[in-house]
Design a protein around this motif. Structure first.
Motif, PDB file in Angstrom:
ATOM      1  N   ALA A 102       0.815  -1.217   0.000  1.00  0.00           N
ATOM      2  CA  ALA A 102       0.000   0.000   0.000  1.00  0.00           C
ATOM      3  C   ALA A 102       0.846   1.262   0.000  1.00  0.00           C
ATOM      4  O   ALA A 102       0.300   2.365  -0.055  1.00  0.00           O
ATOM      5  N   SER A 103       2.149   1.123   0.052  1.00  0.00           N
ATOM      6  CA  SER A 103       2.984   2.300   0.285  1.00  0.00           C
ATOM      7  C   SER A 103       2.932   3.307  -0.854  1.00  0.00           C
ATOM      8  O   SER A 103       2.923   4.519  -0.617  1.00  0.00           O
ATOM      9  N   ALA A 104       2.869   2.834  -2.101  1.00  0.00           N
ATOM     10  CA  ALA A 104       2.848   3.768  -3.227  1.00  0.00           C
ATOM     11  C   ALA A 104       1.553   4.585  -3.202  1.00  0.00           C
ATOM     12  O   ALA A 104       1.578   5.813  -3.389  1.00  0.00           O
ATOM     13  N   ALA A 106      -0.273   5.195  -0.585  1.00  0.00           N
ATOM     14  CA  ALA A 106      -0.193   6.088   0.576  1.00  0.00           C
ATOM     15  C   ALA A 106       0.693   7.295   0.252  1.00  0.00           C
ATOM     16  O   ALA A 106       0.389   8.430   0.652  1.00  0.00           O
ATOM     17  N   THR A 107       1.775   7.052  -0.474  1.00  0.00           N
ATOM     18  CA  THR A 107       2.665   8.159  -0.864  1.00  0.00           C
ATOM     19  C   THR A 107       1.906   9.152  -1.743  1.00  0.00           C
ATOM     20  O   THR A 107       2.012  10.367  -1.559  1.00  0.00           O
ATOM     21  N   LEU A 135      11.210  12.577   2.787  1.00  0.00           N
ATOM     22  CA  LEU A 135      10.626  11.567   1.890  1.00  0.00           C
ATOM     23  C   LEU A 135      11.583  11.258   0.731  1.00  0.00           C
ATOM     24  O   LEU A 135      11.791  10.081   0.371  1.00  0.00           O
ATOM     25  N   THR A 138      14.392   9.055   1.951  1.00  0.00           N
ATOM     26  CA  THR A 138      14.028   7.637   2.052  1.00  0.00           C
ATOM     27  C   THR A 138      13.980   6.986   0.665  1.00  0.00           C
ATOM     28  O   THR A 138      14.344   5.819   0.506  1.00  0.00           O
ATOM     29  N   ASP A 142      16.250   3.831  -0.513  1.00  0.00           N
ATOM     30  CA  ASP A 142      15.729   2.603  -1.122  1.00  0.00           C
ATOM     31  C   ASP A 142      16.362   2.345  -2.492  1.00  0.00           C
ATOM     32  O   ASP A 142      16.535   1.194  -2.900  1.00  0.00           O
ATOM     33  N   VAL A 159      12.481  -3.691  -2.793  1.00  0.00           N
ATOM     34  CA  VAL A 159      11.646  -2.491  -2.661  1.00  0.00           C
ATOM     35  C   VAL A 159      11.460  -1.879  -4.044  1.00  0.00           C
ATOM     36  O   VAL A 159      12.424  -1.533  -4.722  1.00  0.00           O
ATOM     37  N   ALA A 160      10.218  -1.733  -4.439  1.00  0.00           N
ATOM     38  CA  ALA A 160       9.931  -1.170  -5.764  1.00  0.00           C
ATOM     39  C   ALA A 160       9.934   0.357  -5.650  1.00  0.00           C
ATOM     40  O   ALA A 160       8.895   1.010  -5.785  1.00  0.00           O
ATOM     41  N   HIS A 164       7.354   4.315  -5.941  1.00  0.00           N
ATOM     42  CA  HIS A 164       7.220   5.420  -4.985  1.00  0.00           C
ATOM     43  C   HIS A 164       7.510   6.750  -5.681  1.00  0.00           C
ATOM     44  O   HIS A 164       6.815   7.750  -5.449  1.00  0.00           O
TER      45      HIS A 164
ATOM     46  N   GLY B 250       7.807  -5.010  -3.914  1.00  0.00           N
ATOM     47  CA  GLY B 250       6.767  -4.519  -3.026  1.00  0.00           C
ATOM     48  C   GLY B 250       6.994  -3.077  -2.676  1.00  0.00           C
ATOM     49  O   GLY B 250       8.129  -2.640  -2.528  1.00  0.00           O
ATOM     50  N   GLY B 251       5.890  -2.356  -2.584  1.00  0.00           N
ATOM     51  CA  GLY B 251       5.993  -1.036  -2.015  1.00  0.00           C
ATOM     52  C   GLY B 251       6.009  -1.244  -0.524  1.00  0.00           C
ATOM     53  O   GLY B 251       5.096  -1.865   0.011  1.00  0.00           O
ATOM     54  N   ALA B 252       7.062  -0.818   0.130  1.00  0.00           N
ATOM     55  CA  ALA B 252       7.161  -1.131   1.551  1.00  0.00           C
ATOM     56  C   ALA B 252       7.592   0.081   2.355  1.00  0.00           C
ATOM     57  O   ALA B 252       8.473   0.812   1.944  1.00  0.00           O
ATOM     58  N   PHE B 253       6.954   0.260   3.464  1.00  0.00           N
ATOM     59  CA  PHE B 253       7.325   1.301   4.410  1.00  0.00           C
ATOM     60  C   PHE B 253       8.020   0.675   5.599  1.00  0.00           C
ATOM     61  O   PHE B 253       7.832  -0.501   5.902  1.00  0.00           O
ATOM     62  N   TRP B 256      10.240   4.444   9.818  1.00  0.00           N
ATOM     63  CA  TRP B 256      10.643   5.795   9.455  1.00  0.00           C
ATOM     64  C   TRP B 256       9.535   6.494   8.653  1.00  0.00           C
ATOM     65  O   TRP B 256       9.171   7.647   8.942  1.00  0.00           O
ATOM     66  N   GLU B 257       8.969   5.811   7.680  1.00  0.00           N
ATOM     67  CA  GLU B 257       7.901   6.401   6.887  1.00  0.00           C
ATOM     68  C   GLU B 257       6.626   6.581   7.715  1.00  0.00           C
ATOM     69  O   GLU B 257       5.867   7.522   7.485  1.00  0.00           O
ATOM     70  N   LEU B 260       7.030   9.766   9.341  1.00  0.00           N
ATOM     71  CA  LEU B 260       6.786  10.850   8.378  1.00  0.00           C
ATOM     72  C   LEU B 260       5.287  11.114   8.243  1.00  0.00           C
ATOM     73  O   LEU B 260       4.848  12.260   8.195  1.00  0.00           O
TER      74      LEU B 260
END
Lengths: 187, 274
Positions: A102-104, A106-107, A135, A138, A142, A159-160, A164, B250-253, B256-257, B260
């Motif tokens: 879900a990170s992308a 969420a970004t 941001l 980070t 990555d 990590v893709a 992001h 994977g999109g991974a946090f 640290w994120e 943020l």
């Protein structure tokens, strides 16, 4: 906050249902027969820690976006942004066969909220700029070849980070088209 | 009267002889050795191969019993498969293990060496091979009750024969490419029992099977521990290198994120308060 509750529920259910993560992940070989994976991939994860951290950030950012833009525009942003991010992931990472996380998304939501806040409250711009720099830091971390893999990802999953970067770019573009909502200071 | 006593004495000697013939005092020994399989006809110790072992998680694992030495009794293929299924179950649930396949005994030949191991690994498309070896010894004894076998009926009802089965099962996991032993875990058991003269063969066979069952049950928790230890070791040991397969992203946090995002919440909250 209906959308936020829906996103939270969706993340929780997909994490709890056995086999859901594997079935709804974005698989390059199955994308034509299962196009919904373009969206569902953003709500499934590789591990419990991965699901917890990513879902927590997504729910936070969805709540902020829903307050800033309203339920409807945020829903469109999630649906359209999710699909665009997945298509971008397939294009930017041609060797990648599977994608989850879900990170992308969420970004994307976080960037739109931050930019809208910077537009509406100039005094907050230094803080927003600092968050933006962190941001980017980070993202560089990555992207570094010898980077330490986030602890939330299991062995064997990379990590893709280009996704992001795409989410940041999409978020910057989307802010132009999102409606401005009158802020209720009493809330 | 004296003739009857002599006949009775002769009969008891005869039955005692039968019991001795039927009772295998030498016991049973069956084993399958990893060393015999991987280093056939080797009169010297295998040479050390210092170097880097590169693993590409999630790895594909094959599980097989090492081929049994010629002339020794072995488990049936059905029993082997059942035991390997239990070992296989212990490998599931680890994110760095992609798939686990049971390799039937027919695909490994006795004293095949690493050449045969690589052939089977290619055939089943696995990166690592978990070789299950075993050593089982069965000691047979007779108790004082076996004297009652002379009555013929006693051979059917009196449990005068005893067996003592010692089993050692060992699971050694090899990287097929580098031939490196990654880790191993042992399991042991001791099964004792008694049986009638007539039913001894079946009872002893069940005892040997139970010996394997208990040894594998003893092996599994140790295997879990070794798997966890190995996972930590590859991260710190310079002899191992982890190269993720390019296929899974994977999109991974990280935390640290998450901080943020909380920072963004704080910034937007302050905005509303103004």
């Amino acid at each position: 906050m209906r959308l936020t509750a829906t996103v939270a529920l969706l993340c929780a259910v997909l994490w709890a249902v056995p086999g859901a993560s594997a079935a709804l992940a974005l698989l390059r070989t199955e994308i034509l027969s299962a196009p919904w994976q373009l969206l569902t991939a953003h709500f499934v994860h590789y591990s419990t820690v991965h699901a917890l951290i990513d879902s927590a950030v997504l729910v936070l950012c969805t709540a902020l976006a829903e307050r800033a833009f309203g339920c409807g525009p945020t829903t469109v942003l999630i649906l359209l942004g999710g699909v665009l991010l997945s298509l971008g992931a397939l294009w930017l990472l041609p060797f990648m066969q599977e994608y989850r996380g879900a990170s992308a998304l969420a970004t994307l939501l976080g960037v739109t909220v931050a930019l809208r806040t910077a537009q509406q409250a100039p005094s907050r711009r230094p803080c927003i700029a600092l968050l933006g720099l962190l941001l980017l830091a980070t993202l560089l971390r990555d992207a570094w070849p010898q980077a330490h893999r986030p602890s939330s990802l299991p062995d064997g999953v990379f990590v893709a980070w280009p996704v992001h970067a795409l989410a940041i770019a999409l978020g910057m573009a989307a802010t132009r088209f999102l409606p401005t909502r009158k802020i209720d200071i009493t809330r | 009267m004296r003739i009857f006593i002599l006949l009775g004495f002769a009969l008891s000697l005869l039955l005692g002889g039968c019991a001795t013939v039927l009772d295998d005092h030498t016991g049973v020994k069956q084993n399958g050795s990893v060393v015999d399989y991987l280093y056939p006809n080797s009169k010297e110790s295998p040479s050390l191969r210092p170097g880097l072992t590169t693993l590409h998680p999630p790895v594909r694992v094959g599980i097989a019993f090492v081929p049994v030495n010629a002339g020794t009794a072995a488990l049936s293929e059905n029993d082997r498969t059942q035991l390997l299924e239990r070992v296989k179950a212990s490998f599931t649930g680890y994110a760095y293990i992609d798939s686990i396949q049971i390799v039937p005994s027919q695909y490994l030949r006795e004293k095949g060496g690493f050449e045969n191991l690589e052939q089977a690994a290619r055939l089943f498309n696995v990166d690592l091979m978990a070789l299950v070896s075993y050593d089982q010894v069965q000691f047979n004894d007779t108790s004082r009750l076996s004297l009652l076998y002379w009555s013929i009926v006693g051979a059917y009802v009196i449990k005068g024969n005893r067996y003592d089965v010692h089993t050692m099962v060992d699971c050694a996991v090899f990287d097929v490419h580098s031939h490196q032993l990654l880790f191993r875990a042992p399991g042991t058991s001791q099964v004792k029992g008694s049986a009638t003269l007539v039913g001894f063969g079946e009872e002893a066979r069940n005892g040997r099977r139970a010996g394997f069952d208990q040894a594998v049950a003893d092996l599994l928790p140790r295997l879990h521990t070794e798997l966890d230890t190995f996972r930590e070791r590859v991260r710190t040991d310079a002899h191992y290198q982890i190269e993720p397969q390019a296929g899974r992203g994977g999109g991974a946090f990280d935390l640290w994120e998450l901080l943020l995002a909380l920072g963004l919440v704080a910034v937007t909250k302050r905005t509303r308060a103004r």
